[in-house]
Every structure is written in structure tokens, then in C-alpha cells.
Design a protein around this motif. Structure first.
Motif, PDB file in Angstrom:
ATOM      1  N   VAL A  21      21.222 -34.585  31.195  1.00  0.00           N
ATOM      2  CA  VAL A  21      21.723 -33.360  31.794  1.00  0.00           C
ATOM      3  C   VAL A  21      22.713 -33.777  32.868  1.00  0.00           C
ATOM      4  O   VAL A  21      22.356 -34.465  33.816  1.00  0.00           O
ATOM      5  N   ASN A  22      23.956 -33.383  32.720  1.00  0.00           N
ATOM      6  CA  ASN A  22      24.987 -33.729  33.682  1.00  0.00           C
ATOM      7  C   ASN A  22      25.143 -32.595  34.683  1.00  0.00           C
ATOM      8  O   ASN A  22      25.550 -31.501  34.330  1.00  0.00           O
ATOM      9  N   SER A  23      24.816 -32.871  35.917  1.00  0.00           N
ATOM     10  CA  SER A  23      25.001 -31.903  36.990  1.00  0.00           C
ATOM     11  C   SER A  23      25.806 -32.596  38.083  1.00  0.00           C
ATOM     12  O   SER A  23      25.373 -33.608  38.628  1.00  0.00           O
ATOM     13  N   LEU A  36      36.044 -34.429  33.002  1.00  0.00           N
ATOM     14  CA  LEU A  36      34.779 -35.081  32.680  1.00  0.00           C
ATOM     15  C   LEU A  36      34.766 -35.365  31.192  1.00  0.00           C
ATOM     16  O   LEU A  36      34.984 -34.467  30.379  1.00  0.00           O
ATOM     17  N   LYS A  37      34.531 -36.632  30.842  1.00  0.00           N
ATOM     18  CA  LYS A  37      34.490 -37.020  29.438  1.00  0.00           C
ATOM     19  C   LYS A  37      33.042 -37.265  29.017  1.00  0.00           C
ATOM     20  O   LYS A  37      32.273 -37.882  29.741  1.00  0.00           O
ATOM     21  N   GLU A  38      32.716 -36.788  27.823  1.00  0.00           N
ATOM     22  CA  GLU A  38      31.358 -36.917  27.296  1.00  0.00           C
ATOM     23  C   GLU A  38      31.426 -37.338  25.837  1.00  0.00           C
ATOM     24  O   GLU A  38      32.103 -36.706  25.025  1.00  0.00           O
ATOM     25  N   ASP A 107      41.407 -26.735  49.177  1.00  0.00           N
ATOM     26  CA  ASP A 107      40.562 -27.486  48.246  1.00  0.00           C
ATOM     27  C   ASP A 107      39.433 -26.580  47.751  1.00  0.00           C
ATOM     28  O   ASP A 107      38.932 -25.724  48.498  1.00  0.00           O
ATOM     29  N   ARG A 108      39.050 -26.771  46.494  1.00  0.00           N
ATOM     30  CA  ARG A 108      37.977 -25.967  45.916  1.00  0.00           C
ATOM     31  C   ARG A 108      36.793 -26.853  45.567  1.00  0.00           C
ATOM     32  O   ARG A 108      36.959 -27.962  45.041  1.00  0.00           O
ATOM     33  N   GLU A 109      35.614 -26.376  45.869  1.00  0.00           N
ATOM     34  CA  GLU A 109      34.393 -27.072  45.484  1.00  0.00           C
ATOM     35  C   GLU A 109      33.999 -26.614  44.083  1.00  0.00           C
ATOM     36  O   GLU A 109      33.825 -25.418  43.836  1.00  0.00           O
ATOM     37  N   VAL A 110      33.872 -27.554  43.172  1.00  0.00           N
ATOM     38  CA  VAL A 110      33.544 -27.249  41.780  1.00  0.00           C
ATOM     39  C   VAL A 110      32.145 -27.768  41.478  1.00  0.00           C
ATOM     40  O   VAL A 110      31.833 -28.933  41.747  1.00  0.00           O
ATOM     41  N   SER A 111      31.319 -26.916  40.917  1.00  0.00           N
ATOM     42  CA  SER A 111      29.971 -27.289  40.502  1.00  0.00           C
ATOM     43  C   SER A 111      29.857 -27.074  38.997  1.00  0.00           C
ATOM     44  O   SER A 111      30.212 -26.003  38.486  1.00  0.00           O
ATOM     45  N   LEU A 112      29.376 -28.091  38.294  1.00  0.00           N
ATOM     46  CA  LEU A 112      29.281 -28.023  36.826  1.00  0.00           C
ATOM     47  C   LEU A 112      27.938 -28.583  36.381  1.00  0.00           C
ATOM     48  O   LEU A 112      27.550 -29.682  36.782  1.00  0.00           O
TER      49      LEU A 112
END
Length: 207
Positions: A21-23, A36-38, A107-112
Motif C-alpha cells: 500500500v503506497n501512502s 510516481l512509478k509503479e 506550493d501545494r501539499e499532495v497526499s496520495l
């Protein structure tokens, strides 16, 4: 029945530790792009949930495969979800691209949060649709987890076989090349001996 349910729940909890699980969270500057590469197997369900902080510039989200096919695209992404099923084993890329010039905006905070395989499935919805009991849904979850692990092991075995075949093929080619090189050197040395012998005889240095 309760004992079996508890045991299955414990096993599921153990298997859950093996499911990737990528968080992640990161800062995206104005005019910047971060990806992000997967690397994923074929026929794998992938879900993602993203959230971006407020800013005075737009940020676009794009999900593509290694061939450039767009699997998901969202203009002015702020908050939402996406899902897709992989069509082949390859590298998939999730990119956030911010508009504007570098240093001109906030700047923006990104959560994924990225999930795939059994972790990405909505078992609560499945239970409601198929009217499954709690034990049945836990067994289904366990079955999917076990299938993912078996597929991972099968892929690792396939890769190991491919690497072994490549090593054997390379070893054979190196061996043939070495034998060929030795024959060429022996032939060159023999020719050089006869050439020098004729040269010395012509100069009457030897008989």
C-alpha cells in the motif's frame, strides 16, 4: 464457528502485511511536475485517492502506462479517487503537474494513497451486493490475498527462469566466442611462423 472466524481474521491480518500500500505526501511547487512509478502485474485492480491543499494555480493529474496510454486524467485536481485495471505487466506512472511559472505561485501539499490487488477491492460493497455473511467475506478476502501472493511467487519463478535462461545463453555465447578467438589466434600464430620462416629463408638467414 467463532473460533474459525477469529483464526481467519488473524490470518487475514498477517497477509495484509504483505500487500503493498503506497501512502505518501509531498510538496509540489508551481510549474513543477512530480511522478510516481509503479511496476504492476497484468489484470491487477489499482485504486488511488488523492487530496491537494488550496493554492492559486491549477494542478493536473494524469495516469499513464509505459506506452503513453492515458488511463486516467483529471484537470484541476483537488480531491478525488481513480481506479483502473492493468492490461499488461509494465511500469505505470502517476503524475501531478502544476501550472504557472516556477516560484510564481504557492506550493501545494499532495497526499496520495495507492492500493492494488486485494487491498483495492471494496469488500463491504461486495458483501452488500452478494448478501455475503461476515465469515464468507473474510474467506473471500483471504482467498484473494492468497491468490495475489501465489501470482507474485509465480511471477518471481518466471523471472528467475528467464534470468537463468539468459545466463545460460550468455555463457554459451561467451564460450563459443572464446573458442573462436583461440582458433583465430592459433591460426594467426601458425601463419606468422610460416611467414617468418619463408622470410628468413628468402634472406638466406636459415636453410
Amino acid at each position: 464457528m467463532d473460533k474459525i472466524f477469529c483464526i481467519s481474521t488473524i490470518i487475514v491480518a498477517i497477509f495484509y502485511q504483505l500487500i503493498p500500500v503506497n501512502s505518501l505526501s509531498f510538496t509540489l511547487s508551481s510549474g513543477a511536475t512530480k511522478c510516481l512509478k509503479e511496476e504492476l502485474h497484468k489484470d491487477v485492480l489499482v485504486t488511488g485517492e488523492y487530496q491537494l491543499s488550496e493554492a492559486n494555480q491549477k494542478t493536473h493529474l494524469t495516469v499513464t502506462d509505459s506506452k503513453g496510454h492515458v488511463l486516467f486524467k483529471k484537470e484541476d485536481a483537488t480531491k478525488g479517487k481513480f481506479a483502473f485495471t492493468t492490461e499488461d505487466y509494465e511500469m505505470y506512472k502517476i503524475c501531478f503537474q502544476s501550472e504557472g511559472k516556477a516560484g510564481s505561485g504557492m506550493d501545494r501539499e499532495v497526499s496520495l494513497v495507492l492500493k492494488h490487488g486485494a487491498e483495492a477491492k471494496d469488500y463491504d460493497k461486495m458483501a452488500a451486493v452478494e448478501k455475503m455473511k461476515p465469515l464468507e467475506i473474510e474467506l473471500k478476502r483471504l482467498e484473494d490475498l492468497a491468490e495475489d501472493i501465489v501470482n507474485d511467487f509465480a511471477y518471481m519463478r518466471q523471472r528467475e527462469q528467464e534470468m537463468r535462461d539468459t545466463n545460460e545463453s550468455t555463457h554459451s555465447r561467451v564460450l563459443y566466442f572464446s573458442v573462436f578467438s583461440m582458433l583465430c589466434l592459433l591460426g594467426l600464430a601458425t601463419w606468422q611462423v610460416f611467414y617468418l620462416r619463408r622470410f628468413f629463408i628468402a634472406k638466406k638467414l636459415i636453410e
